[in-house]
Write an enzyme that holds these catalytic residues in place. Structure first.
Site, PDB file in Angstrom:
ATOM      1  N   ASP A 429       0.873  -1.172   0.000  1.00  0.00           N
ATOM      2  CA  ASP A 429       0.000   0.000   0.000  1.00  0.00           C
ATOM      3  C   ASP A 429       0.909   1.222   0.000  1.00  0.00           C
ATOM      4  O   ASP A 429       2.027   1.175   0.515  1.00  0.00           O
ATOM      5  CB  ASP A 429      -0.884   0.000   1.248  1.00  0.00           C
ATOM      6  CG  ASP A 429      -1.684   1.279   1.380  1.00  0.00           C
ATOM      7  OD1 ASP A 429      -2.475   1.578   0.468  1.00  0.00           O
ATOM      8  OD2 ASP A 429      -1.482   1.993   2.377  1.00  0.00           O
ATOM      9  N   ASP A 631      -0.962  -0.455   6.131  1.00  0.00           N
ATOM     10  CA  ASP A 631      -1.083   0.096   7.484  1.00  0.00           C
ATOM     11  C   ASP A 631      -2.453   0.662   7.774  1.00  0.00           C
ATOM     12  O   ASP A 631      -2.717   1.064   8.901  1.00  0.00           O
ATOM     13  CB  ASP A 631      -0.037   1.195   7.712  1.00  0.00           C
ATOM     14  CG  ASP A 631      -0.452   2.518   7.079  1.00  0.00           C
ATOM     15  OD1 ASP A 631      -1.059   2.490   5.988  1.00  0.00           O
ATOM     16  OD2 ASP A 631      -0.170   3.569   7.677  1.00  0.00           O
ATOM     17  N   ASP A 635      -6.770  -1.474   4.305  1.00  0.00           N
ATOM     18  CA  ASP A 635      -5.890  -2.582   3.922  1.00  0.00           C
ATOM     19  C   ASP A 635      -6.258  -3.885   4.612  1.00  0.00           C
ATOM     20  O   ASP A 635      -5.784  -4.950   4.201  1.00  0.00           O
ATOM     21  CB  ASP A 635      -4.434  -2.243   4.268  1.00  0.00           C
ATOM     22  CG  ASP A 635      -3.951  -0.970   3.590  1.00  0.00           C
ATOM     23  OD1 ASP A 635      -4.338  -0.753   2.431  1.00  0.00           O
ATOM     24  OD2 ASP A 635      -3.206  -0.208   4.221  1.00  0.00           O
TER      25      ASP A 635
END
Length: 740
Positions: A429, A631, A635
């Site tokens: 991400d 994080d 996600d």
């Protein structure tokens, strides 16, 4: 009298399953459920101890409960209640008490294990001292039948239904040592093996405690998600604004959300304008401007102006609830890889029992010596005792996770280790993982004014702004020097700000914001600044203009800077032969610019939360084994869906709880180190298991042929255990010089 459960409606229902201790248990429960009338599919997950059952018609839960109870396990329907964010899934936390129960057993058995180790070192003194022999008997009896009771109980349940698992193997070994030693104590034999039973039960109890602890922590993901939602809503009624529990809001109700409050429902803005922080759902680094007609999502944060919203989705239909369900579904899915020890022991246990019985019959019948036959049979059972087998995983995990903690890595379960060795692709991400998740001024281009003047006036105008971009500009201005005082500050939602700076004849009205704000203020943008702005946007940066006296005097580039370790993280993974990709909710231009800066050549941009899971599944369908690094809350489903979920510890709790690996210091370059350590731990466990089974395979024939008496068998088993522990201790040196 307990109320009878209501028959389950056709579709899908969830159940808690008790009594599972290995992969073969989950497989047996799953097969039993699938065989029931009306059941179209069943997925049983050992890690979560849950079963998801699909139906093609209504089925009475009592029928499923009875079927599962008949094979030695317990099935409990999970209550459903309307109005909760997850669609009504209400679960308790049985793993907490399970963990505490094993912790109590470990605390009790630890001093007893130390005692028997001391007596083992006393050698012949132990064999001849009657008080020590009786004390060993009492200690072993307590450990065998209280500390080790869960192993005996589950082995008995499996035995009643004609199956075997790890508990069967443990029980056979410990009972063999205990019963033979009790026989030796009563008949005056010198060779006793009480310490064998005590140490086996002690080490395996510690392993069960560690496993229960990991499972309980993994179960927090859903609860962490649910905590994100607003608890109350300011509902607008004929009598005015009334604070009510969010469960009382229905579709069509109108709610008001003040600055700094969470939006309680998914809805449409009727009135007001504001910047809404959607990062917890979309991963976007910048707040999104909202006005009349805009859609908003529950659990997002209203940062500036007040909003009046009409609810269009509540409870189980909100975006947050959909993410909760995605996590639940991913957690319920059953992995392909089961524990190696369980797979082998399913065959090993009955074979060992058969060899022991055959040994006794052979010596009694053809050797004419029933006593020697009994000793040989006991030697077979002791040599096959799963002490080294039980130590293989816990010792490697204890040493490896301790070393991992030193390196800032949290590894949650043995399954992680099996997956890490197969990873082929790592997906990062962007926001907060590869980047700092904080805006900074990266560029300043001026026209007709000095840089310091433009920066000072822009900073003064934004000094009172609560918008993240405004805060970044104000911080950059203060870093250059003193910022003048501004009066008449006014925030123009979706456009920028304006303020009066200075006094008297030198007073200036300064405008800071978007192109639209420049047009509204009647200010022109010189071609030079327009060209500069386009170049900054092409580099993935947000553009902000500063104008006064009817003309734009400067343009600022705002960006979310990459972490200094990001480029090294990508390089290390490439060196390991892994493909690296980046997935983000940001636009393509911003994402591609960031990817170029840190060396990533594969970008998945403008991906919504639910589509992150789709993208992970797509990569998996191509035959890739995927690790996901993230994080944010958005996600969490992708972290669970991935073959290996890696959370940055500086991120949200739910991302951490949904992951398999956590980088506690938030350093992306530790991803390669974490994967390398996980692989080393897995290899160590496999080596231990191969040694444990290989030792048994070689020693059992010697015991059956009478070449090993129980004393030698006990010594050989102790040597096997020492070998396993020594091999595991090698992990303490991992990372001291290299990743391997």
């Amino acid at each position: 009298m307990t109320a009878r459960p209501v028959p389950v409606r056709a579709e899908v229902s969830d159940f808690d399953v008790e009594g599972m201790t290995c992969g073969s248990c989950a497989a047996r429960v799953q097969k039993t459920l699938v065989d029931q009338p009306g059941v179209t599919e069943a997925v049983v997950n050992l890690a979560t101890r849950k079963a998801r059952v699909g139906f093609d018609r209504p089925v009475d839960p009592d029928l499923l409960i009875a079927a599962v109870n008949n094979i030695g396990y317990r099935l409990h329907p999970i209550r459903k209640e309307p109005g909760t964010a997850s669609g009504g899934l209400v679960t308790e936390d049985p793993d907490r008490e399970h963990e505490r129960a094993w912790a109590r057993r470990v605390l009790v058995v630890a001093p007893m294990a130390v005692f028997v180790l001391v007596t083992m070192g006393m050698g012949s003194v132990t064999m001849t001292n009657g008080l020590i022999r009786i004390t060993l008997f009492l200690v072993a009896t307590f450990v065998q039948f209280w500390v080790g009771w869960p192993f005996l109980r589950e082995a008995a349940r499996r035995g009643r239904h004609g199956t075997a698992n790890m508990d069967t193997l443990i029980s056979i070994g410990t009972l063999a040592a205990y019963l033979f030693s009790t026989y030796g104590l009563t008949t005056g034999r010198m060779d006793l093996y009480f310490e064998t039973a005590v140490l086996i039960v002690g080490f395996l109890s510690l392993g069960r405690y560690l496993e229960a602890r990991a499972r309980r922590r993994a179960g927090k993901a859903i609860r962490a998600l649910l905590e994100l939602g607003a608890k109350e809503a300011r509902k607008i009624t004929e009598a005015g604004e009334v604070m009510v529990p969010v469960e009382q809001v229905v579709v069509g109700d109108v709610v008001r959300v003040r600055p700094g409050e969470k939006i309680p429902v998914d809805g449409t803005v009727l009135d007001g304008s504001s910047a809404v922080d959607e990062s917890m759902l979309t991963g976007e680094s910048f707040p999104v401007e909202k006005g009349a007609g805009s859609t908003v999502a529950g659990a997002t944060l209203n940062t500036s102006g007040a909003l009046t919203i009409r609810a269009r989705a509540v409870g189980s239909d909100t975006a947050l609830a959909q993410i909760v369900r995605l996590v639940e579904e991913a957690q319920t899915g059953r992995g392909e890889v089961q524990r190696l020890a369980d797979r082998v022991s399913a065959v090993f246990v009955p074979v060992t029992i058969g060899i022991a019985l055959t040994t006794f019959v052979f010596w009694s019948t053809f050797g004419g010596d029933a006593v020697k036959g009994l000793l040989a049979a006991v030697a077979v059972l002791i040599i096959a005792c799963p002490c080294a087998l039980g130590l293989a995983t816990p010792t490697a995990i204890m040493v490896g996770t301790g070393r991992a903690a030193d390196l800032g890595i949290l590894i949650k379960s043995p399954e992680v280790l099996e997956q890490s060795r197969r990873i082929t692709t790592v997906v990062f991400d962007k926001t907060g993982t590869l980047t700092r998740a904080e805006m900074i001024v990266t560029d300043l281009v001026t026209h007709g004014a000095a840089e310091d003047e433009v920066m000072a006036l822009a900073g003064a105008a934004e000094a009172d702004s609560e918008h993240p971009i405004g805060a970044a500009i104000a911080a950059a201005a203060r870093s250059r020097g003193e910022v003048p005082k501004a009066d008449g500050f006014e925030a123009l939602a979706g456009y920028g700000v304006r303020a009066e700076i200075g006094a008297g004849p030198v007073s200036r009205r300064v405008w800071v914001g978007t192109r639209k704000l420049m047009a509204e203020a009647g200010g022109s943008i010189p071609a030079f600044l327009e060209d500069a702005a386009e170049a900054l946007e092409a580099d993935g940066k947000t553009v902000v203009f500063c104008a006064w006296e009817g003309e734009a005097r400067g343009v600022l580039g705002i960006a979310d800077a990459p972490k200094p370790e990001s480029r090294q993280a990508v390089s290390l993974l490439h060196d390991m032969g892994l493909a690296v990709a980046m997935i983000t909710g940001d636009n393509h231009r911003t994402a591609e610019a960031m990817a170029r800066r840190i060396g990533i050549d594969s970008v998945l941009a403008e991906v919504l939360p639910q589509d992150k899971v789709v993208e992970i599944k797509r990569l998996q369908s191509e035959g890739r084994v995927v690790a996901m690094v993230g994080d944010g809350v958005n996600d969490a489903p992708a972290l669970v869906q991935a073959d290996l979920g890696i959370a940055i510890g500086s991120g949200t709790d739910v991302a951490i709880e949904s992951s398999d690996l956590t980088l506690m210091r938030g350093e992306p370059d530790k991803v390669a180190l974490a994967v390398a350590l996980s692989r080393r731990m897995h290899n160590t466990i496999v080596q231990n298991l191969i040694w444990a089974f290989g030792y048994n395979a070689a020693a059992i024939p010697l015991a059956a042929l009478g070449f090993l008496n129980p004393a030698i068998a006990g010594a050989a088993m102790a040597l096997s255990s020492v070998s396993v522990v020594t091999n595991s201790l090698r992990l303490r040196r991992f990372g001291s010089t290299t990743h391997g």
